[in-house]
Write a protein that holds these residues in place. Structure first.
Motif, PDB file in Angstrom:
ATOM      1  N   TRP A 177       0.912  -1.131  -0.440  1.00 34.11           N
ATOM      2  CA  TRP A 177      -0.015   0.057   0.092  1.00 34.11           C
ATOM      3  C   TRP A 177       1.367   1.071   0.073  1.00 34.11           C
ATOM      4  CZ3 TRP A 177      -0.801   3.978   3.160  1.00 34.11           C
ATOM      5  CH2 TRP A 177      -1.465   4.629   3.302  1.00 34.11           C
ATOM      6  N   ALA A 178       1.884   1.174   0.933  1.00 38.15           N
ATOM      7  CA  ALA A 178       2.948   2.610   0.729  1.00 38.15           C
ATOM      8  C   ALA A 178       3.276   2.899  -0.866  1.00 38.15           C
ATOM      9  CB  ALA A 178       4.179   2.504   1.526  1.00 38.15           C
ATOM     10  N   PHE A 179       3.969   1.995  -1.771  1.00 37.22           N
ATOM     11  CA  PHE A 179       4.039   1.554  -2.406  1.00 37.22           C
ATOM     12  C   PHE A 179       3.703   2.049  -3.550  1.00 37.22           C
ATOM     13  CE2 PHE A 179       7.477  -0.873  -5.313  1.00 37.22           C
ATOM     14  CZ  PHE A 179       7.907   0.095  -6.158  1.00 37.22           C
ATOM     15  N   GLU A 180       2.543   1.797  -3.876  1.00 37.90           N
ATOM     16  CA  GLU A 180       1.539   2.358  -4.251  1.00 37.90           C
ATOM     17  C   GLU A 180       1.152   4.136  -4.351  1.00 37.90           C
ATOM     18  OE1 GLU A 180      -2.644   1.254  -6.276  1.00 37.90           O
ATOM     19  OE2 GLU A 180      -2.113  -0.170  -4.878  1.00 37.90           O
ATOM     20  N   GLN A 181       1.166   4.549  -2.945  1.00 38.27           N
ATOM     21  CA  GLN A 181       1.268   5.904  -2.900  1.00 38.27           C
ATOM     22  C   GLN A 181       2.584   6.440  -3.319  1.00 38.27           C
ATOM     23  OE1 GLN A 181      -2.516   6.872  -1.508  1.00 38.27           O
ATOM     24  NE2 GLN A 181      -2.845   4.323  -2.188  1.00 38.27           N
ATOM     25  N   ALA A 182       3.507   5.954  -2.995  1.00 38.07           N
ATOM     26  CA  ALA A 182       4.543   6.345  -3.461  1.00 38.07           C
ATOM     27  C   ALA A 182       4.176   6.994  -4.787  1.00 38.07           C
ATOM     28  CB  ALA A 182       5.883   5.954  -2.177  1.00 38.07           C
ATOM     29  N   LEU A 183       4.279   5.327  -5.161  1.00 37.50           N
ATOM     30  CA  LEU A 183       4.637   6.447  -6.394  1.00 37.50           C
ATOM     31  C   LEU A 183       3.120   7.081  -7.125  1.00 37.50           C
ATOM     32  CD1 LEU A 183       4.047   1.810  -7.937  1.00 37.50           C
ATOM     33  CD2 LEU A 183       6.071   3.867  -8.088  1.00 37.50           C
ATOM     34  N   GLN A 184       2.680   7.182  -6.522  1.00 36.91           N
ATOM     35  CA  GLN A 184       1.287   9.087  -6.994  1.00 36.91           C
ATOM     36  C   GLN A 184       1.795   9.863  -6.488  1.00 36.91           C
ATOM     37  OE1 GLN A 184      -2.462   7.727  -5.884  1.00 36.91           O
ATOM     38  NE2 GLN A 184      -2.379   5.434  -5.666  1.00 36.91           N
ATOM     39  N   SER A 185       3.035  10.016  -5.829  1.00 36.91           N
ATOM     40  CA  SER A 185       3.712  11.063  -5.449  1.00 36.91           C
ATOM     41  C   SER A 185       4.598  12.037  -6.443  1.00 36.91           C
ATOM     42  CB  SER A 185       4.434  10.787  -4.339  1.00 36.91           C
ATOM     43  OG  SER A 185       5.029  12.119  -3.402  1.00 36.91           O
ATOM     44  N   ALA A 186       4.435  13.241  -7.458  1.00 35.61           N
ATOM     45  CA  ALA A 186       5.004  13.861  -7.471  1.00 35.61           C
ATOM     46  C   ALA A 186       6.432  14.479  -7.002  1.00 35.61           C
ATOM     47  CB  ALA A 186       4.624  14.500  -8.589  1.00 35.61           C
ATOM     48  N   SER A 187       6.577  14.384  -5.536  1.00 40.72           N
ATOM     49  CA  SER A 187       7.837  15.119  -5.050  1.00 40.72           C
ATOM     50  C   SER A 187       9.076  14.206  -4.694  1.00 40.72           C
ATOM     51  CB  SER A 187       7.134  15.644  -3.692  1.00 40.72           C
ATOM     52  OG  SER A 187       6.251  14.143  -2.550  1.00 40.72           O
ATOM     53  N   LEU A 188       8.750  12.656  -5.229  1.00 38.24           N
ATOM     54  CA  LEU A 188       9.947  11.417  -4.870  1.00 38.24           C
ATOM     55  C   LEU A 188      10.634  11.581  -6.352  1.00 38.24           C
ATOM     56  CD1 LEU A 188       7.792   9.357  -2.757  1.00 38.24           C
ATOM     57  CD2 LEU A 188       9.622  11.042  -2.101  1.00 38.24           C
ATOM     58  N   GLY A 189      11.461  11.354  -6.035  1.00 37.52           N
ATOM     59  CA  GLY A 189      12.326  10.706  -7.259  1.00 37.52           C
ATOM     60  C   GLY A 189      12.004   8.906  -7.252  1.00 37.52           C
ATOM     61  N   VAL A 190      13.620   8.305  -7.447  1.00 37.47           N
ATOM     62  CA  VAL A 190      13.371   6.967  -7.916  1.00 37.47           C
ATOM     63  C   VAL A 190      12.593   6.454  -6.776  1.00 37.47           C
ATOM     64  CG1 VAL A 190      14.594   4.718  -8.248  1.00 37.47           C
ATOM     65  CG2 VAL A 190      15.147   6.855  -9.436  1.00 37.47           C
ATOM     66  N   ILE A 191      11.596   5.111  -6.486  1.00 36.40           N
ATOM     67  CA  ILE A 191      11.425   4.429  -5.561  1.00 36.40           C
ATOM     68  C   ILE A 191      11.758   3.019  -5.580  1.00 36.40           C
ATOM     69  CG2 ILE A 191       8.896   3.565  -3.985  1.00 36.40           C
ATOM     70  CD1 ILE A 191       7.789   5.743  -5.805  1.00 36.40           C
ATOM     71  N   VAL A 192      12.743   2.437  -4.582  1.00 41.53           N
ATOM     72  CA  VAL A 192      13.382   1.428  -4.105  1.00 41.53           C
ATOM     73  C   VAL A 192      12.184   0.186  -2.965  1.00 41.53           C
ATOM     74  CG1 VAL A 192      15.306   0.138  -4.026  1.00 41.53           C
ATOM     75  CG2 VAL A 192      14.824   2.285  -5.091  1.00 41.53           C
ATOM     76  N   ALA A 193      11.574  -0.836  -3.459  1.00 45.11           N
ATOM     77  CA  ALA A 193      11.617  -1.170  -2.916  1.00 45.11           C
ATOM     78  C   ALA A 193      12.145  -3.465  -2.355  1.00 45.11           C
ATOM     79  CB  ALA A 193      10.011  -1.594  -2.694  1.00 45.11           C
ATOM     80  N   TRP A 194      12.708  -2.876  -1.631  1.00 47.57           N
ATOM     81  CA  TRP A 194      13.122  -4.696  -0.677  1.00 47.57           C
ATOM     82  C   TRP A 194      11.390  -6.015  -0.456  1.00 47.57           C
ATOM     83  CZ3 TRP A 194      15.476  -1.051  -1.019  1.00 47.57           C
ATOM     84  CH2 TRP A 194      16.875  -0.643  -1.155  1.00 47.57           C
ATOM     85  N   LEU A 195      10.955  -6.397  -1.825  1.00 43.61           N
ATOM     86  CA  LEU A 195       9.792  -7.808  -0.506  1.00 43.61           C
ATOM     87  C   LEU A 195      10.073  -8.751  -1.393  1.00 43.61           C
ATOM     88  CD1 LEU A 195       7.118  -4.619  -2.735  1.00 43.61           C
ATOM     89  CD2 LEU A 195       7.478  -5.097  -0.407  1.00 43.61           C
ATOM     90  N   PRO A 196       9.967  -9.476  -0.444  1.00 41.44           N
ATOM     91  CA  PRO A 196      10.420 -11.313  -0.950  1.00 41.44           C
ATOM     92  C   PRO A 196       9.348 -12.313  -1.469  1.00 41.44           C
ATOM     93  CG  PRO A 196       8.964 -10.877   1.717  1.00 41.44           C
ATOM     94  CD  PRO A 196       9.581  -8.941   0.804  1.00 41.44           C
ATOM     95  N   THR A 197       7.959 -12.089  -1.469  1.00 48.03           N
ATOM     96  CA  THR A 197       6.964 -11.945  -2.124  1.00 48.03           C
ATOM     97  C   THR A 197       6.121 -10.609  -2.813  1.00 48.03           C
ATOM     98  OG1 THR A 197       5.647 -12.501  -0.842  1.00 48.03           O
ATOM     99  CG2 THR A 197       6.974 -14.563  -1.927  1.00 48.03           C
ATOM    100  N   VAL A 198       6.058 -10.649  -4.408  1.00 48.33           N
ATOM    101  CA  VAL A 198       4.379 -10.406  -4.454  1.00 48.33           C
ATOM    102  C   VAL A 198       3.711 -10.432  -5.951  1.00 48.33           C
ATOM    103  CG1 VAL A 198       4.561  -7.663  -6.459  1.00 48.33           C
ATOM    104  CG2 VAL A 198       6.614  -8.628  -4.763  1.00 48.33           C
ATOM    105  N   ASP A 199       2.562 -10.878  -5.168  1.00 44.75           N
ATOM    106  CA  ASP A 199       1.742 -11.567  -5.996  1.00 44.75           C
ATOM    107  C   ASP A 199       1.539 -11.031  -7.695  1.00 44.75           C
ATOM    108  OD1 ASP A 199      -0.265 -10.600  -5.746  1.00 44.75           O
ATOM    109  OD2 ASP A 199      -1.344 -11.081  -4.588  1.00 44.75           O
ATOM    110  N   ALA A 200       0.899 -11.349  -8.994  1.00 49.91           N
ATOM    111  CA  ALA A 200       0.596 -10.813 -10.366  1.00 49.91           C
ATOM    112  C   ALA A 200       0.137  -9.742 -10.156  1.00 49.91           C
ATOM    113  CB  ALA A 200       0.252 -12.000 -11.530  1.00 49.91           C
ATOM    114  N   SER A 201      -1.013  -9.755 -10.055  1.00 55.17           N
ATOM    115  CA  SER A 201      -1.972  -8.808  -9.467  1.00 55.17           C
ATOM    116  C   SER A 201      -1.658  -7.610  -8.709  1.00 55.17           C
ATOM    117  CB  SER A 201      -3.184  -9.176  -8.836  1.00 55.17           C
ATOM    118  OG  SER A 201      -2.866  -9.516  -7.267  1.00 55.17           O
TER     119      SER A 201
END
Length: 213
Positions: A113-137
């Motif tokens: 949820w935090a990742f998705e919200q960050a993607l909507q912010s125009a005040s951020l540069g590159v976003i990097v996330a370390w996630l062990p599992t991410v499903d297709a949806s």
């Protein structure tokens, strides 16, 4: 009489592998900092896209691999669930222009949820996330958000022997072998997978790491 393959090409049923760099304006691509990787990805990292980096284990050069694009950002970058607390003096030594914002969230759903919200912010540069599992949806939803808001984002995941379909624009596997980082392109925009090549990240490693690289 036309060759059967020519008939398929004429009907548009055969993908002909056109050079992706010819189809995109230069401002849609971000320099990776590695000329050979730029060439293999058709010019660089695509803006408005989610890219996956698969690592066998943490601290094998993946941050040095991303350092050129991170250090080029004018806006603060956000790191979600980094494997260790960012050490600003060391990052500054590696020419990062400003300290990254970082978030630790143990709940996978909240982290996404935090990742998705960050993607909507125009005040951020590159976003990097370390996630062990991410499903297709979840990948599909994140990719849609990155595309809609023209964000550049990376997910670092564990190495996967069998590649299930995901909506990442590019999927790379990183592996430290023979004292250098090997980068294999598992999936790329408008192109076939490519075998590993050495990426000279040593210059972006802290001095103490270089002695043992």
């Amino acid at each position: 009489m036309a060759h059967p393959l020519q008939e398929l090409v004429h009907k548009g049923w055969v993908w002909q592998g056109h050079d992706a760099a010819e189809q995109l304006a230069s401002d849609q691509l971000v320099d990776t900092g590695w000329p050979e990787l730029n060439r293999r990805l058709g010019g660089g990292w695509l803006r408005g896209a989610l890219h996956e980096l698969q690592v066998q284990h943490n601290f094998q050069g993946e941050l040095a691999f991303l350092m050129p694009v991170l250090s080029a950002q004018q806006k603060p970058c956000l790191w979600i669930n980094p494997p260790a607390q960012p050490y600003w003096p060391g990052l500054h030594y590696q020419q990062l222009q400003q300290a990254p914002l970082w978030l630790q969230e143990n709940d996978p759903k909240r982290a996404l949820w935090a990742f998705e919200q960050a993607l909507q912010s125009a005040s951020l540069g590159v976003i990097v996330a370390w996630l062990p599992t991410v499903d297709a949806s979840a990948v599909r939803r994140l990719q849609q958000a990155a595309s809609r808001h023209q964000q550049l984002a990376f997910i670092l995941t564990p190495w996967q022997q069998q590649q299930e379909a995901r909506a990442y624009v590019n999927r790379l596997q990183l592996q430290w072998q023979q004292q250098q980082l090997q980068v294999a392109v598992v999936k790329r925009r408008a192109g076939w997978p490519l075998p590993p090549f050495p990426c000279p990240v040593t210059g972006h490693l802290p001095e103490r790491r270089r002695r043992f690289a």
